[in-house]
Design a protein around this motif. Structure first.
Motif, PDB file in Angstrom:
ATOM      1  N   ALA A   1       0.826  -1.208   0.000  1.00 64.69           N
ATOM      2  CA  ALA A   1       0.000   0.000   0.000  1.00 64.69           C
ATOM      3  C   ALA A   1       0.857   1.254   0.000  1.00 64.69           C
ATOM      4  O   ALA A   1       0.570   2.219  -0.717  1.00 64.69           O
ATOM      5  N   TRP A   2       1.907   1.237   0.783  1.00 63.61           N
ATOM      6  CA  TRP A   2       2.795   2.395   0.878  1.00 63.61           C
ATOM      7  C   TRP A   2       3.513   2.646  -0.447  1.00 63.61           C
ATOM      8  O   TRP A   2       3.636   3.781  -0.888  1.00 63.61           O
ATOM      9  N   ARG A   3       3.974   1.564  -1.102  1.00 67.93           N
ATOM     10  CA  ARG A   3       4.737   1.710  -2.339  1.00 67.93           C
ATOM     11  C   ARG A   3       3.854   2.000  -3.556  1.00 67.93           C
ATOM     12  O   ARG A   3       4.245   2.779  -4.418  1.00 67.93           O
ATOM     13  N   THR A   4       2.687   1.350  -3.633  1.00 66.20           N
ATOM     14  CA  THR A   4       1.878   1.467  -4.845  1.00 66.20           C
ATOM     15  C   THR A   4       0.702   2.421  -4.722  1.00 66.20           C
ATOM     16  O   THR A   4       0.220   2.930  -5.723  1.00 66.20           O
ATOM     17  N   ARG A   5       0.200   2.609  -3.506  1.00 68.50           N
ATOM     18  CA  ARG A   5      -1.008   3.398  -3.263  1.00 68.50           C
ATOM     19  C   ARG A   5      -2.190   2.888  -4.089  1.00 68.50           C
ATOM     20  O   ARG A   5      -3.018   3.656  -4.570  1.00 68.50           O
ATOM     21  N   ASN A   6      -2.258   1.566  -4.244  1.00 69.97           N
ATOM     22  CA  ASN A   6      -3.293   0.924  -5.037  1.00 69.97           C
ATOM     23  C   ASN A   6      -4.023  -0.076  -4.153  1.00 69.97           C
ATOM     24  O   ASN A   6      -3.407  -1.013  -3.630  1.00 69.97           O
ATOM     25  N   VAL A   7      -5.322   0.105  -3.991  1.00 73.91           N
ATOM     26  CA  VAL A   7      -6.103  -0.749  -3.094  1.00 73.91           C
ATOM     27  C   VAL A   7      -6.135  -2.189  -3.587  1.00 73.91           C
ATOM     28  O   VAL A   7      -5.979  -3.127  -2.799  1.00 73.91           O
ATOM     29  N   LEU A   8      -6.323  -2.381  -4.881  1.00 80.84           N
ATOM     30  CA  LEU A   8      -6.396  -3.737  -5.426  1.00 80.84           C
ATOM     31  C   LEU A   8      -5.084  -4.490  -5.213  1.00 80.84           C
ATOM     32  O   LEU A   8      -5.093  -5.645  -4.772  1.00 80.84           O
ATOM     33  N   TYR A   9      -3.942  -3.860  -5.489  1.00 79.44           N
ATOM     34  CA  TYR A   9      -2.652  -4.503  -5.265  1.00 79.44           C
ATOM     35  C   TYR A   9      -2.461  -4.839  -3.783  1.00 79.44           C
ATOM     36  O   TYR A   9      -1.909  -5.880  -3.437  1.00 79.44           O
ATOM     37  N   THR A  10      -2.904  -3.955  -2.933  1.00 79.52           N
ATOM     38  CA  THR A  10      -2.771  -4.174  -1.493  1.00 79.52           C
ATOM     39  C   THR A  10      -3.573  -5.390  -1.044  1.00 79.52           C
ATOM     40  O   THR A  10      -3.065  -6.244  -0.314  1.00 79.52           O
ATOM     41  N   ILE A  11      -4.814  -5.479  -1.490  1.00 84.08           N
ATOM     42  CA  ILE A  11      -5.657  -6.614  -1.115  1.00 84.08           C
ATOM     43  C   ILE A  11      -5.085  -7.911  -1.662  1.00 84.08           C
ATOM     44  O   ILE A  11      -5.000  -8.919  -0.946  1.00 84.08           O
ATOM     45  N   VAL A  12      -4.676  -7.905  -2.919  1.00 82.57           N
ATOM     46  CA  VAL A  12      -4.118  -9.114  -3.539  1.00 82.57           C
ATOM     47  C   VAL A  12      -2.837  -9.533  -2.823  1.00 82.57           C
ATOM     48  O   VAL A  12      -2.634 -10.723  -2.536  1.00 82.57           O
ATOM     49  N   ALA A  13      -1.973  -8.588  -2.515  1.00 82.14           N
ATOM     50  CA  ALA A  13      -0.720  -8.913  -1.830  1.00 82.14           C
ATOM     51  C   ALA A  13      -0.977  -9.461  -0.428  1.00 82.14           C
ATOM     52  O   ALA A  13      -0.387 -10.467  -0.030  1.00 82.14           O
ATOM     53  N   GLY A  14      -1.857  -8.810   0.315  1.00 79.88           N
ATOM     54  CA  GLY A  14      -2.144  -9.265   1.680  1.00 79.88           C
ATOM     55  C   GLY A  14      -2.814 -10.625   1.723  1.00 79.88           C
ATOM     56  O   GLY A  14      -2.394 -11.519   2.451  1.00 79.88           O
ATOM     57  N   MET A  15      -3.855 -10.792   0.924  1.00 79.06           N
ATOM     58  CA  MET A  15      -4.567 -12.078   0.917  1.00 79.06           C
ATOM     59  C   MET A  15      -3.711 -13.174   0.301  1.00 79.06           C
ATOM     60  O   MET A  15      -3.717 -14.315   0.770  1.00 79.06           O
ATOM     61  N   GLY A  16      -2.972 -12.839  -0.753  1.00 77.59           N
ATOM     62  CA  GLY A  16      -2.079 -13.834  -1.356  1.00 77.59           C
ATOM     63  C   GLY A  16      -1.024 -14.303  -0.377  1.00 77.59           C
ATOM     64  O   GLY A  16      -0.737 -15.503  -0.285  1.00 77.59           O
ATOM     65  N   THR A  17      -0.460 -13.369   0.361  1.00 83.97           N
ATOM     66  CA  THR A  17       0.540 -13.729   1.379  1.00 83.97           C
ATOM     67  C   THR A  17      -0.079 -14.596   2.464  1.00 83.97           C
ATOM     68  O   THR A  17       0.499 -15.617   2.856  1.00 83.97           O
ATOM     69  N   LEU A  18      -1.254 -14.220   2.937  1.00 83.54           N
ATOM     70  CA  LEU A  18      -1.903 -15.004   3.985  1.00 83.54           C
ATOM     71  C   LEU A  18      -2.232 -16.409   3.490  1.00 83.54           C
ATOM     72  O   LEU A  18      -1.982 -17.395   4.193  1.00 83.54           O
ATOM     73  N   TRP A  19      -2.778 -16.518   2.309  1.00 84.36           N
ATOM     74  CA  TRP A  19      -3.118 -17.832   1.767  1.00 84.36           C
ATOM     75  C   TRP A  19      -1.872 -18.687   1.545  1.00 84.36           C
ATOM     76  O   TRP A  19      -1.853 -19.873   1.826  1.00 84.36           O
ATOM     77  N   ALA A  20      -0.810 -18.064   1.005  1.00 87.12           N
ATOM     78  CA  ALA A  20       0.421 -18.820   0.750  1.00 87.12           C
ATOM     79  C   ALA A  20       1.044 -19.297   2.059  1.00 87.12           C
ATOM     80  O   ALA A  20       1.477 -20.454   2.164  1.00 87.12           O
ATOM     81  N   LEU A  21       1.100 -18.432   3.060  1.00 87.01           N
ATOM     82  CA  LEU A  21       1.675 -18.827   4.349  1.00 87.01           C
ATOM     83  C   LEU A  21       0.824 -19.905   5.019  1.00 87.01           C
ATOM     84  O   LEU A  21       1.363 -20.837   5.626  1.00 87.01           O
ATOM     85  N   THR A  22      -0.494 -19.775   4.922  1.00 87.63           N
ATOM     86  CA  THR A  22      -1.369 -20.785   5.512  1.00 87.63           C
ATOM     87  C   THR A  22      -1.180 -22.129   4.809  1.00 87.63           C
ATOM     88  O   THR A  22      -1.111 -23.166   5.474  1.00 87.63           O
ATOM     89  N   ALA A  23      -1.052 -22.122   3.499  1.00 88.58           N
ATOM     90  CA  ALA A  23      -0.820 -23.370   2.766  1.00 88.58           C
ATOM     91  C   ALA A  23       0.561 -23.927   3.085  1.00 88.58           C
ATOM     92  O   ALA A  23       0.727 -25.149   3.238  1.00 88.58           O
TER      93      ALA A  23
END
Length: 109
Positions: free
Chosen positions: A83-105
């Motif tokens: 969010a800080w680097r891109t200021r893009n809500v969609l990228y932020t959501i994808v990065a956060g959820m993708g990270t959470l899903w990948a770590l959980t898997a």
């Protein structure tokens, strides 16, 4: 409490909530807010979102959980950096959820 009284209570609470919210929307054209209030209101969405998100990230089983094994905290930090680097809500959501899903898997939780 009887079912009728429960229904009346729910309807009254819903009606009152609607009227309170509608009053601000309906009066917004006729109401001139001072500049300081308008500036302060810009921060309301961020404050509300923070109040909703941080307890879900930092609290586990009723206690504060700030540790390297808190996968939600890691995902939140990744999302904050994106969010800080891109200021893009969609990228932020994808990065956060993708990270959470990948770590959980990865850790099988």
């Amino acid at each position: 409490m009887s079912p009728l009284m429960t229904g009346i209570t729910i309807a009254a609470a819903g009606g009152l909530t609607f009227l309170l919210r509608w009053s601000f929307i309906g009066a917004s054209d006729r109401l001139a807010l001072p500049a300081a209030v308008r500036r302060a209101l810009r921060f309301v969405p961020a404050a509300v979102l923070s109040a909703l998100i941080w307890p879900a990230v930092l609290v586990s089983d009723g206690s504060l959980h700030v540790a390297p094994d808190n996968l939600r905290l890691i995902a939140a930090v990744v999302a904050a950096v994106v969010a800080w680097r891109t200021r893009n809500v969609l990228y932020t959501i994808v990065a956060g959820m993708g990270t959470l899903w990948a770590l959980t898997a990865w850790f099988g939780l």
